[in-house]
Scaffold this active site. Sequence first.
Site, PDB file in Angstrom:
ATOM      1  CB  CYS A 108      -2.486 -10.212   7.189  1.00 15.45           C
ATOM      2  SG  CYS A 108      -2.676  -8.753   7.302  1.00 15.45           S
ATOM      3  CG  HIS A 143      -3.965 -11.493   3.324  1.00 18.25           C
ATOM      4  ND1 HIS A 143      -5.208 -10.610   3.853  1.00 18.25           N
ATOM      5  CD2 HIS A 143      -2.999 -10.395   3.453  1.00 18.25           C
ATOM      6  CE1 HIS A 143      -4.700  -9.665   3.976  1.00 18.25           C
ATOM      7  NE2 HIS A 143      -3.639  -9.473   4.093  1.00 18.25           N
ATOM      8  CG  ASN A 167      -4.389  -5.901   3.997  1.00 16.43           C
ATOM      9  OD1 ASN A 167      -4.938  -6.673   4.779  1.00 16.43           O
ATOM     10  ND2 ASN A 167      -3.122  -5.864   4.127  1.00 16.43           N
TER      11      ASN A 167
HETATM   12  O1  UT7 Z   1      -1.188  -7.645   4.721  1.00 15.63           O
HETATM   13  C1  UT7 Z   1      -0.143  -7.999   5.070  1.00 15.63           C
HETATM   14  C2  UT7 Z   1       0.804  -8.305   3.988  1.00 15.63           C
HETATM   15  N1  UT7 Z   1       0.978  -6.976   3.184  1.00 15.63           N
HETATM   16  C3  UT7 Z   1       1.698  -6.829   2.231  1.00 15.63           C
HETATM   17  O2  UT7 Z   1       2.329  -7.760   1.820  1.00 15.63           O
HETATM   18  C4  UT7 Z   1       1.829  -5.536   1.525  1.00 15.63           C
HETATM   19  C5  UT7 Z   1       3.319  -5.550   0.744  1.00 15.63           C
HETATM   20  N2  UT7 Z   1       3.425  -4.325  -0.107  1.00 15.63           N
HETATM   21  C6  UT7 Z   1       2.915  -3.678  -0.772  1.00 15.63           C
HETATM   22  O3  UT7 Z   1       1.857  -4.217  -1.208  1.00 15.63           O
HETATM   23  C7  UT7 Z   1       3.426  -2.538  -1.542  1.00 15.63           C
HETATM   24  O4  UT7 Z   1       4.656  -2.450  -1.385  1.00 15.63           O
HETATM   25  C8  UT7 Z   1       2.817  -1.072  -1.235  1.00 15.63           C
HETATM   26  C9  UT7 Z   1       1.390  -1.175  -1.619  1.00 15.63           C
HETATM   27  C10 UT7 Z   1       2.754  -1.085   0.421  1.00 15.63           C
HETATM   28  C11 UT7 Z   1       3.356  -0.268  -1.599  1.00 15.63           C
HETATM   29  O5  UT7 Z   1       3.537  -0.306  -3.176  1.00 15.63           O
HETATM   30  P1  UT7 Z   1       5.035  -0.106  -3.888  1.00 15.63           P
HETATM   31  O6  UT7 Z   1       5.054   0.129  -5.249  1.00 15.63           O
HETATM   32  O7  UT7 Z   1       6.193  -0.996  -3.171  1.00 15.63           O
HETATM   33  O8  UT7 Z   1       5.451   1.567  -3.625  1.00 15.63           O
HETATM   34  P2  UT7 Z   1       6.786   2.122  -2.615  1.00 15.63           P
HETATM   35  O9  UT7 Z   1       6.198   2.097  -1.056  1.00 15.63           O
HETATM   36  O10 UT7 Z   1       7.990   1.566  -3.194  1.00 15.63           O
HETATM   37  O11 UT7 Z   1       6.545   3.564  -2.981  1.00 15.63           O
HETATM   38  C12 UT7 Z   1       6.494   4.040  -4.433  1.00 15.63           C
HETATM   39  C13 UT7 Z   1       6.515   5.525  -4.455  1.00 15.63           C
HETATM   40  C14 UT7 Z   1       7.238   6.517  -3.311  1.00 15.63           C
HETATM   41  O12 UT7 Z   1       7.656   7.415  -3.963  1.00 15.63           O
HETATM   42  P3  UT7 Z   1       9.037   7.963  -4.145  1.00 15.63           P
HETATM   43  O13 UT7 Z   1       9.896   7.837  -2.788  1.00 15.63           O
HETATM   44  O14 UT7 Z   1       9.532   6.751  -5.346  1.00 15.63           O
HETATM   45  O15 UT7 Z   1       9.032   9.241  -4.841  1.00 15.63           O
HETATM   46  C15 UT7 Z   1       6.128   6.596  -2.404  1.00 15.63           C
HETATM   47  O16 UT7 Z   1       6.305   7.708  -1.532  1.00 15.63           O
HETATM   48  O17 UT7 Z   1       5.133   5.621  -4.168  1.00 15.63           O
HETATM   49  C16 UT7 Z   1       5.004   6.564  -3.436  1.00 15.63           C
HETATM   50  N3  UT7 Z   1       3.620   6.243  -2.551  1.00 15.63           N
HETATM   51  C17 UT7 Z   1       2.389   6.820  -2.743  1.00 15.63           C
HETATM   52  N4  UT7 Z   1       2.033   7.763  -3.755  1.00 15.63           N
HETATM   53  C18 UT7 Z   1       0.643   8.200  -3.665  1.00 15.63           C
HETATM   54  C19 UT7 Z   1       3.348   5.486  -1.637  1.00 15.63           C
HETATM   55  N5  UT7 Z   1       2.232   5.459  -1.090  1.00 15.63           N
HETATM   56  C20 UT7 Z   1       1.367   6.387  -1.886  1.00 15.63           C
HETATM   57  C21 UT7 Z   1       0.106   6.677  -2.129  1.00 15.63           C
HETATM   58  N6  UT7 Z   1      -0.254   7.591  -3.091  1.00 15.63           N
HETATM   59  N7  UT7 Z   1      -0.677   6.372  -1.135  1.00 15.63           N
END
Ligand code: UT7
Length: 325
Positions: free
Chosen positions: A112, A252, A282
């Site tokens: 990225c 980004h 992204n």
């Molecule tokens: O491009 C390079 C740089 N990229 C980044 O820097 C990305 C950095 N990370 C992020 O942007 C975020 O961490 C994400 C968008 C990837 C994820 O968001 P989050 O708020 O950190 O969510 P999480 O991974 O902690 O997941 C929270 C909950 C989980 O459920 P449980 O285990 O708490 O029950 C996931 O299963 O959200 C759930 N979840 C979803 N639910 C519905 C994860 N993805 C989805 C989804 N739809 N697509």
Amino acid sequence: MGSRIVATGRALPRTAVSNQDLERFMDTSDEWIRTRTGIGCRYTLRSGESLAEIATQASRSALERAGMKAGDLDAIIVGTVSSEYTFPSFACQIQTQLGADFIPAFDVAAACSGFVYALSVADSSMRAGDFRRVLVVGADALSTFVDWTDRRTAVLFGDGAGAAVLVSEPGNRGVLGSLLRASGKHWDLLSCRAPGVRGTLDSEVRRDADDAIKMKGPELFKIAVKSMEEVSRQVAERAGVKIEDVNLVVGHQANRRIISAVAERLGLPQEKVFINIDRYGNTSAASVPIALDEAVEQGRIREGDLVMLNACGGGLTWGANLLRW
Ligand code: UT7
């Protein structure tokens, strides 16, 4: 002698995929995607569509706006991790399609951060006197690397390309400075194995889950915010610029919350931040040049403005370029 971006361009695949489209086959919701990432829609390659053609289209548009022909270029540098070939490079494919034979053309693999890295390399080469007119491209198609059953990653990525034409120029406009960083020890926060088939959303072919993009989102989130804040401060400090004098941050587009958090930590109001993640998702190395092209088009950047580009991605890699427009 420094370098200045004299024109930009962008191009996208034909197919827009909304969050509602994803809801139809994935356990996700428009509400979750919008609130956690800011994404509403993304463009994805269809089978048979070529990212090299899309990147060439973005390049042609930048060249046209610069009033230049491909034959005027001295080099092509492309930030990408999506070439369909291990070799030849993606840059060589664009060079051929543009008809710019013989000039050097090479890729920079920084995920990225690819465009920020490529722009820095171009600027350094131009300062060294190697080239006078350089095409810098950011192009990626990470949607073809995802596991479409993994909702944690599949909803995030879109495909596309952005391009910028740099011309060497004396004076105080142009690239004021760049700073690049990497931390290979954090490679497993965002990675994708090289082998394996590429699966577009519309095709029957599916990439093997073991070869798909793997991301440790929450850990990456924290590092992304901290590293982009730090590198932006450092590049400004080196250039003798106060961060509060920056007119627009074009960062980004990985997550709306990351972009806002970086701005907040830099003490910049949200109106000084460009956001278009809602429409593109992204797009990896393409995200900064696509955003830059839109910001220029929308009149968000005027002559003399200080513009900060920053990015963080797989590697981990991160970096920033400070421009006087
Ligand atoms: O491009 C390079 C740089 N990229 C980044 O820097 C990305 C950095 N990370 C992020 O942007 C975020 O961490 C994400 C968008 C990837 C994820 O968001 P989050 O708020 O950190 O969510 P999480 O991974 O902690 O997941 C929270 C909950 C989980 O459920 P449980 O285990 O708490 O029950 C996931 O299963 O959200 C759930 N979840 C979803 N639910 C519905 C994860 N993805 C989805 C989804 N739809 N697509």
